[in-house]
Design an enzyme around this catalytic site. Sequence first.
Site, PDB file in Angstrom:
ATOM      1  N   GLU A 331       0.855  -1.185   0.000  1.00 31.68           N
ATOM      2  CA  GLU A 331       0.000   0.000   0.000  1.00 31.68           C
ATOM      3  C   GLU A 331       0.892   1.236   0.000  1.00 31.68           C
ATOM      4  O   GLU A 331       1.223   1.752  -1.046  1.00 31.68           O
ATOM      5  CB  GLU A 331      -0.955  -0.018   1.191  1.00 31.68           C
ATOM      6  N   GLU A 613      -2.374   1.058  13.362  1.00 33.32           N
ATOM      7  CA  GLU A 613      -3.499   1.417  12.505  1.00 33.32           C
ATOM      8  C   GLU A 613      -4.826   1.173  13.216  1.00 33.32           C
ATOM      9  O   GLU A 613      -5.736   1.997  13.174  1.00 33.32           O
ATOM     10  CB  GLU A 613      -3.454   0.596  11.220  1.00 33.32           C
TER      11      GLU A 613
END
Length: 736
Positions: A331, A613
Amino acid sequence: MRTEFETEREHGAVRRATLLVTARGLVEAWLNGRRVCDDVLTPGWSSYEWRLRYASYDVTTLIQERTVVGLSLGKGWFGGRLGWSGKGSFYGDELGAFAQLEIEFEDGTVQLVVTDESWRSGPSAVLANDLYDGQTIDARLVDDAWKRPGFDDGGWRGVHALEFDTSTLVPYIGPAVRRWNELPVAEVIVSPSGKTILDFGQNLVGWIRVRTSGPAGTEITIRHAEVLENGELGTRPLRSAKATDRYVLSGGTDEFEPTFTFHGFRYAEIEGWPGALSPEAFTAVAIGSELDRIGTMRTSDPLLNQFHENVVWGMRGNFVDVPTDCPQRDERLGWTGDIAAFAPTAAFLFDVDAFLSDWLVDLDLEQQHHDGIVGFVIPDILKYHDRERPTDMGPVDSTAIWSDAAVWVPWTLYQAYGDESVLRRQFGSMAAHVRRVDSLLSPSGVWEGNFQFGDWLDPDAPPEYPADAKADKGVVATAAIYRSARIVADTAALLGLEEAHREFDAIAARLRDAFNSEYVDDGVVKSDCTTVYSLAIVFGLLSPEHEEFAGRRLAELAEQAGYRISTGFAGTPFITDALTQTGHVDAAYRLLMEKDCPSWLYPVTMGATTVWERWDSMLPDGSINPGEMTSFNHYALGAVADWMHRVVGGIAPLTPGYASVLIAPQPGGGLTEAETALETPRGRVAVHWTTDGDQLSVEVELPEGVEGILRLPGEGDRTITGGRTTSISELTPAVA
């Protein structure tokens, strides 16, 4: 690639020599065998379709009578994988270099040496490179002779010119990426399966430099990961990213450093090591954009200090040329929502004015080429492949919080550094975002109907459905665009744009009225959860009586949750401010100091060295969260550090750029001391407070010529001037 030439010495001594260099891909440059700079990952990642940055280096001391310019190319963002589809080369199929060496002599003559079809190209010792997958280097092929004069390039090939619009070439606005720290091995671990794993003691972003010797052809493999699970390398969160470097030994003493990749890691699994492994053979090299540290903070609580340090490390690891979401998996994109939330914290900790200003140029370019829509990521590679986008979102359009980065980030830079130029440069982008969303509003005047991330990663959402939050998405979206409209109206007034000020002031007024009409019933905000009250309070959407109710309700909900976190990306940056603003600073401290999951300190109790996260990226039993999307280095949820700097530390700008300063520490949470300092554009501001029983002692340092307001609990405002100020007062029972 190389070229060799004679210096035109008939024009006298070399007065100045400058090398301008860029690439489709990554480029490293040498003159006569010496690296021209310490930069890595040049020219970084920009919106290559419209903007390719070049670097400029003073190479005067490297010019000789006969000189070689040597360039090495890597895939980087241009030619490597990007996103989670497994695809790459979105910008083009061929790598290429562009260089111009300008040599100025005493008589004013300038000799130019440029990339053209006379250059030669040949193989290197790098057999494979990709930012996600790692780098392979065969030391048997290392031969630096090509970088120096006299090399026989008869076995090399020529080059060909690529079609290229030179008008896209622009100088860097932001800083280059460089090595900024090195860490030794903290521990060598033998896993339950017998694997050798190195622990560097810190989750970081970069690579491992290796020095070793062994039989020629021996292959060493290094796999990277952020955490261990059941004693083994926890690679599942990497998804398809291989994060693996491979080194083939020459038979002599070899040193490897994989500068065409980077990894997010704390742990590394070593295979194929020749003989006994020595920890001294490995050094973790941390990289990131070169940023000056300007803000610091320390308190009496070790866990809180570690959390703050985690915020710092997470930011450094994700500020690698663009502000990314994470540095380890497939990502590593410039998600707009993350930086919208985190920009105020970033602007305090480091001087990010140039870094974020550079990124905002790409945001504006992408937006201009996409009907005013600010994408989920900048640079926007999601536009190239539908599979790159999250599912079930419908047609791509503006999205609250994420697209609001177009407004919130430049406004944050102005508040932090006091330079109006960022607002002037970005005003077209800011206005275009609000106008776009204004065209999407429902007949009742609220923002509903298109895809929204909403309160992304609400801790109560299922791991596999991170957008399933308690907060109504329309409430979140309408609140966010109201804030943006209000900021754009204020920006227009500041810039003297009277017509624009009237336009956006009217949009903001309509949004406020619609929000209260559609979503507020006797003070109760639709979906009645912590995030909606936090946004409504901080963004100024409520009447005074409804705001008072909302503050009480917010404090009540926080208490019902056991002061564990109940907000996601939208609410987390604002909940402590909402509580403080409505007189519930004690509840804000309870949230900040909570240790049970989900909380800011829970990851610290689990050994985290960066911000996660998810609130529970690692579960209490030490297993990794089962969600597909799990990172242990995301800065967004560390946005509470902004509140810590202003409310715990007590430093906030009264006017943009700290031309005047508010000093207003509000002790609480059992803390007995806090020390905070910031290098502002006008000089150093520092606050140190301690408590002893019910007595509060505060020491303040302001730059000469800067006035401040000292606002202490239970006391009236006091004007202070540059220099040192000391105050001793009594704490009220509410904050004692």
